[in-house]
Motif scaffolding. Structure first.
Motif, PDB file in Angstrom:
ATOM      1  N   LYS A  26      35.135 -23.406   6.031  1.00  0.00           N
ATOM      2  CA  LYS A  26      35.883 -23.222   7.280  1.00  0.00           C
ATOM      3  C   LYS A  26      35.991 -21.740   7.628  1.00  0.00           C
ATOM      4  O   LYS A  26      36.286 -20.914   6.774  1.00  0.00           O
ATOM      5  CB  LYS A  26      37.281 -23.834   7.148  1.00  0.00           C
ATOM      6  CG  LYS A  26      37.300 -25.345   7.239  1.00  0.00           C
ATOM      7  CD  LYS A  26      38.725 -25.882   7.114  1.00  0.00           C
ATOM      8  CE  LYS A  26      38.746 -27.403   7.193  1.00  0.00           C
ATOM      9  NZ  LYS A  26      40.109 -27.958   7.000  1.00  0.00           N
ATOM     10  N   GLY A  27      35.726 -21.450   8.901  1.00  0.00           N
ATOM     11  CA  GLY A  27      35.777 -20.065   9.346  1.00  0.00           C
ATOM     12  C   GLY A  27      34.486 -19.303   9.138  1.00  0.00           C
ATOM     13  O   GLY A  27      34.330 -18.191   9.659  1.00  0.00           O
TER      14      GLY A  27
ATOM     15  N   GLN B 231      25.207 -23.058  11.689  1.00  0.00           N
ATOM     16  CA  GLN B 231      25.217 -21.604  11.620  1.00  0.00           C
ATOM     17  C   GLN B 231      26.089 -21.201  10.440  1.00  0.00           C
ATOM     18  O   GLN B 231      27.275 -21.534  10.398  1.00  0.00           O
ATOM     19  CB  GLN B 231      25.768 -21.005  12.915  1.00  0.00           C
ATOM     20  CG  GLN B 231      25.839 -19.488  12.906  1.00  0.00           C
ATOM     21  CD  GLN B 231      24.470 -18.845  12.856  1.00  0.00           C
ATOM     22  OE1 GLN B 231      23.548 -19.290  13.533  1.00  0.00           O
ATOM     23  NE2 GLN B 231      24.336 -17.809  12.038  1.00  0.00           N
ATOM     24  N   MET B 232      25.487 -20.495   9.499  1.00  0.00           N
ATOM     25  CA  MET B 232      26.186 -20.113   8.285  1.00  0.00           C
ATOM     26  C   MET B 232      26.313 -18.599   8.246  1.00  0.00           C
ATOM     27  O   MET B 232      25.304 -17.889   8.168  1.00  0.00           O
ATOM     28  CB  MET B 232      25.425 -20.623   7.056  1.00  0.00           C
ATOM     29  CG  MET B 232      25.172 -22.120   7.085  1.00  0.00           C
ATOM     30  SD  MET B 232      24.415 -22.743   5.568  1.00  0.00           S
ATOM     31  CE  MET B 232      22.817 -21.955   5.658  1.00  0.00           C
ATOM     32  N   ASN B 233      27.541 -18.124   8.313  1.00  0.00           N
ATOM     33  CA  ASN B 233      27.817 -16.685   8.284  1.00  0.00           C
ATOM     34  C   ASN B 233      28.590 -16.329   7.025  1.00  0.00           C
ATOM     35  O   ASN B 233      29.196 -17.193   6.383  1.00  0.00           O
ATOM     36  CB  ASN B 233      28.617 -16.278   9.515  1.00  0.00           C
ATOM     37  CG  ASN B 233      27.875 -16.520  10.813  1.00  0.00           C
ATOM     38  OD1 ASN B 233      26.652 -16.419  10.873  1.00  0.00           O
ATOM     39  ND2 ASN B 233      28.609 -16.846  11.862  1.00  0.00           N
TER      40      ASN B 233
ATOM     41  N   TYR C 208      34.894 -29.933   8.613  1.00  0.00           N
ATOM     42  CA  TYR C 208      34.316 -28.951   7.708  1.00  0.00           C
ATOM     43  C   TYR C 208      34.936 -29.053   6.323  1.00  0.00           C
ATOM     44  O   TYR C 208      36.131 -29.352   6.178  1.00  0.00           O
ATOM     45  CB  TYR C 208      34.553 -27.531   8.222  1.00  0.00           C
ATOM     46  CG  TYR C 208      33.846 -27.205   9.512  1.00  0.00           C
ATOM     47  CD1 TYR C 208      34.481 -27.391  10.735  1.00  0.00           C
ATOM     48  CD2 TYR C 208      32.548 -26.713   9.506  1.00  0.00           C
ATOM     49  CE1 TYR C 208      33.841 -27.092  11.928  1.00  0.00           C
ATOM     50  CE2 TYR C 208      31.898 -26.403  10.691  1.00  0.00           C
ATOM     51  CZ  TYR C 208      32.551 -26.602  11.896  1.00  0.00           C
ATOM     52  OH  TYR C 208      31.911 -26.298  13.080  1.00  0.00           O
ATOM     53  N   ALA C 209      34.149 -28.760   5.323  1.00  0.00           N
ATOM     54  CA  ALA C 209      34.696 -28.589   3.988  1.00  0.00           C
ATOM     55  C   ALA C 209      35.582 -27.345   3.996  1.00  0.00           C
ATOM     56  O   ALA C 209      35.287 -26.364   4.690  1.00  0.00           O
ATOM     57  CB  ALA C 209      33.568 -28.428   2.975  1.00  0.00           C
ATOM     58  N   ASP C 210      36.637 -27.377   3.220  1.00  0.00           N
ATOM     59  CA  ASP C 210      37.561 -26.239   3.185  1.00  0.00           C
ATOM     60  C   ASP C 210      36.834 -24.952   2.791  1.00  0.00           C
ATOM     61  O   ASP C 210      37.165 -23.875   3.276  1.00  0.00           O
ATOM     62  CB  ASP C 210      38.695 -26.511   2.199  1.00  0.00           C
ATOM     63  CG  ASP C 210      39.680 -27.544   2.730  1.00  0.00           C
ATOM     64  OD1 ASP C 210      40.435 -28.098   1.902  1.00  0.00           O
ATOM     65  OD2 ASP C 210      39.693 -27.801   3.942  1.00  0.00           O
TER      66      ASP C 210
ATOM     67  N   LEU D 143      29.915 -33.007   1.325  1.00  0.00           N
ATOM     68  CA  LEU D 143      29.882 -32.764   2.765  1.00  0.00           C
ATOM     69  C   LEU D 143      30.163 -31.295   3.033  1.00  0.00           C
ATOM     70  O   LEU D 143      31.107 -30.719   2.480  1.00  0.00           O
ATOM     71  CB  LEU D 143      30.922 -33.626   3.470  1.00  0.00           C
ATOM     72  CG  LEU D 143      31.111 -33.361   4.960  1.00  0.00           C
ATOM     73  CD1 LEU D 143      29.888 -33.790   5.744  1.00  0.00           C
ATOM     74  CD2 LEU D 143      32.358 -34.064   5.474  1.00  0.00           C
ATOM     75  N   VAL D 144      29.367 -30.701   3.916  1.00  0.00           N
ATOM     76  CA  VAL D 144      29.603 -29.329   4.355  1.00  0.00           C
ATOM     77  C   VAL D 144      30.255 -29.347   5.731  1.00  0.00           C
ATOM     78  O   VAL D 144      31.287 -28.739   5.951  1.00  0.00           O
ATOM     79  CB  VAL D 144      28.281 -28.536   4.404  1.00  0.00           C
ATOM     80  CG1 VAL D 144      28.524 -27.130   4.949  1.00  0.00           C
ATOM     81  CG2 VAL D 144      27.636 -28.481   3.032  1.00  0.00           C
ATOM     82  N   ALA D 145      29.624 -30.049   6.658  1.00  0.00           N
ATOM     83  CA  ALA D 145      30.146 -30.111   8.023  1.00  0.00           C
ATOM     84  C   ALA D 145      29.548 -31.326   8.704  1.00  0.00           C
ATOM     85  O   ALA D 145      28.428 -31.745   8.388  1.00  0.00           O
ATOM     86  CB  ALA D 145      29.806 -28.851   8.805  1.00  0.00           C
TER      87      ALA D 145
END
Length: 116
Positions: free
Chosen positions: A64-65, A81-83, A59-61, A47-49
């Motif tokens: 996060k952020g 959204q992946m930053n 969220y997966a640890d 799982l990612v989110a």
């Protein structure tokens, strides 16, 4: 049945951003849960989110952020959204939706590759 159509994967340098989107192929009345998972070569799918119908997110640890999941309830689409992407984020990303009375469905997957 329900087909999920994913888009937005690709190749990006470390530190860059990508936005994944997932939408059902037809109008769906009630989607209780939508999530993004990923599977890297030789590893299990993880799982990612995820986001549930009330808006609660998980969220997966490891993301996060950096990653943000959002949902457009009117269109039943879910975005990721992946930053600040890292090489270890490289994987095939899958969309999942749990639809009331119909069950769980998966997208075909979209490749995300982060170069160092």
């Amino acid at each position: 049945q329900v087909q999920l159509v994913e888009s937005g994967g690709g190749l990006v340098q470390a530190g860059g951003s990508l936005r994944l989107s997932c939408a059902p192929s037809r109008s769906i009345f009630s989607i209780n849960y939508m999530g993004w998972y990923r599977q890297a070569p030789g590893k299990q799918r993880e799982l990612v989110a995820a986001i549930i119908s009330g808006g609660t997110t998980n969220y997966a640890d490891s993301v996060k952020g950096r990653f943000t999941i959002s949902r457009d309830n009117a269109k039943n689409t879910v975005n990721l959204q992946m930053n600040r992407l890292k090489p270890e984020d490289t994987a095939v990303y899958y969309c999942n939706a749990v639809v009331a009375l119909l069950g769980s469905f998966w997208g075909q997957g979209t490749q995300v590759t982060v170069s160092s």
